[in-house]
Scaffold this motif. Structure first.
Motif, PDB file in Angstrom:
ATOM      1  N   UNK A   1       0.751  -1.157  -0.026  1.00 13.39           N
ATOM      2  CA  UNK A   1      -0.159  -0.073  -0.055  1.00 13.39           C
ATOM      3  C   UNK A   1       0.970   1.141  -0.014  1.00 13.39           C
ATOM      4  N   UNK A   2       0.486   2.321  -0.629  1.00 14.64           N
ATOM      5  CA  UNK A   2       1.070   3.753  -0.456  1.00 14.64           C
ATOM      6  C   UNK A   2       0.993   4.199   0.946  1.00 14.64           C
ATOM      7  N   UNK A   3       1.498   5.360   1.224  1.00 11.56           N
ATOM      8  CA  UNK A   3       1.415   6.049   2.559  1.00 11.56           C
ATOM      9  C   UNK A   3       0.040   6.385   2.976  1.00 11.56           C
ATOM     10  N   UNK A   4      -0.846   6.295   2.115  1.00 11.36           N
ATOM     11  CA  UNK A   4      -2.258   6.796   2.468  1.00 11.36           C
ATOM     12  C   UNK A   4      -3.273   5.549   2.678  1.00 11.36           C
ATOM     13  N   UNK A   5      -2.552   4.394   2.461  1.00 13.21           N
ATOM     14  CA  UNK A   5      -3.231   3.021   2.712  1.00 13.21           C
ATOM     15  C   UNK A   5      -4.034   2.412   1.316  1.00 13.21           C
ATOM     16  N   UNK A   6      -3.588   3.165   0.289  1.00 16.73           N
ATOM     17  CA  UNK A   6      -4.532   2.423  -0.952  1.00 16.73           C
ATOM     18  C   UNK A   6      -3.453   1.739  -1.819  1.00 16.73           C
ATOM     19  N   UNK A   7      -3.876   0.582  -2.582  1.00 13.40           N
ATOM     20  CA  UNK A   7      -3.241  -0.338  -3.417  1.00 13.40           C
ATOM     21  C   UNK A   7      -3.521   0.282  -4.835  1.00 13.40           C
ATOM     22  N   UNK A   8      -2.546   0.107  -5.493  1.00  7.14           N
ATOM     23  CA  UNK A   8      -2.335   0.440  -6.930  1.00  7.14           C
ATOM     24  C   UNK A   8      -3.178  -0.578  -7.646  1.00  7.14           C
ATOM     25  N   UNK A   9      -3.417  -1.918  -7.284  1.00 11.22           N
ATOM     26  CA  UNK A   9      -4.000  -3.022  -7.958  1.00 11.22           C
ATOM     27  C   UNK A   9      -4.874  -3.619  -6.711  1.00 11.22           C
ATOM     28  N   UNK A  10      -5.906  -3.096  -6.139  1.00  4.90           N
ATOM     29  CA  UNK A  10      -6.369  -3.629  -5.000  1.00  4.90           C
ATOM     30  C   UNK A  10      -7.271  -5.017  -5.232  1.00  4.90           C
ATOM     31  N   UNK A  11      -7.506  -5.834  -4.157  1.00  4.46           N
ATOM     32  CA  UNK A  11      -8.499  -6.766  -4.486  1.00  4.46           C
ATOM     33  C   UNK A  11      -9.666  -6.030  -4.384  1.00  4.46           C
ATOM     34  N   UNK A  12     -10.642  -7.015  -5.289  1.00  2.99           N
ATOM     35  CA  UNK A  12     -11.824  -6.470  -5.702  1.00  2.99           C
ATOM     36  C   UNK A  12     -12.833  -7.490  -5.898  1.00  2.99           C
TER      37      UNK A  12
END
Length: 232
Positions: free
Chosen positions: A67-78
């Motif tokens: 995850x990035x520093x804000x807690x987001x994934x570039x390719x999240x589970x979905x």
């Protein structure tokens, strides 16, 4: 193609780790005990006996290092799919929040800056024709006060499919429903369609006019979807 797209076995009712993670993230509460839902449920269920490996599962499901520093994934589970010509959905899982879409339009999130209370109960019930979607979309539903008792019974019946919640399904359903009740009622806004006055709802087009065009399109799609599902 998203290689993080979850399949039925990933979210099956026997995957207790997933449903523990998912249900405990709802914004419910026990009004009498003044407890948030996660604390309230832990008072009545010993989760150690059901999900002893939860931390390991969680770290694999949402690897913090990705995850990035804000807690987001570039390719999240979905979880995503096309249900009919009129309706598709997607739910993205990030460390910081879970994000919901219908027909690629954002309808809300569970996170620190949450937005919810989008779907009416009748709309949610149309999604119930498809596996798991009643519970998966439940946190985006808004319940009118007069619908609460009925909603609790619906939620409880579906929670009974998950073994660790089955014995306390009525209590948990009540906690969940407390967090879904909207201010007032859904109503018909001229040239828009179904709207509401609830804060933190994308369907509150008077307070959040930036969502108005999206809501207009979603109202058309949702009506067509509900009409088609109900007519089957």
């Amino acid at each position: 193609m998203n290689d993080k797209l979850l399949c039925k076995k990933d979210i099956g009712y026997d995957n207790l780790n997933f449903w523990y993670y998912y249900i405990m993230g709802f914004r419910g509460f026990d009004e009498e005990k003044e407890l948030n839902m996660d604390d309230a449920i832990r008072e009545v269920i010993n989760f150690d006996q059901y999900v002893p490996d939860f931390k390991t599962w969680y770290n694999n499901f949402l690897p913090e290092d990705d995850a990035d520093k804000e807690g987001y994934f570039e390719n999240p589970k979905e979880i995503a799919g096309r249900l009919t010509d009129e309706m598709g959905f997607a739910i993205e899982f990030h460390l910081s929040e879970t994000i919901y879409y219908l027909n690629n339009y954002y309808i809300g999130n569970l996170g620190g800056h949450f937005e919810a209370w989008f779907l009416t109960l009748d709309e949610l019930l149309a999604f119930d024709k498809y596996d798991f979607l009643f519970l998966l979309l439940l946190p985006m539903a808004g319940i009118e006060e007069t619908e609460k008792e009925y909603a609790v019974s619906l939620i409880s019946e579906r929670l009974k499919k998950i073994s660790m919640f089955a014995g306390q399904s009525d209590y948990i359903a009540g906690c969940i429903a407390n967090g879904l009740v909207i201010e007032g009622k859904f109503y018909d806004e001229p040239q828009v369609g179904v709207a509401c006055h609830t804060n933190h709802s994308v369907r509150n087009v008077l307070k959040y006019p930036r969502y108005k065009d999206d809501v207009i399109e979603l109202n058309k799609s949702l009506k067509a979807f509900v009409d088609k599902v109900v007519s089957k």
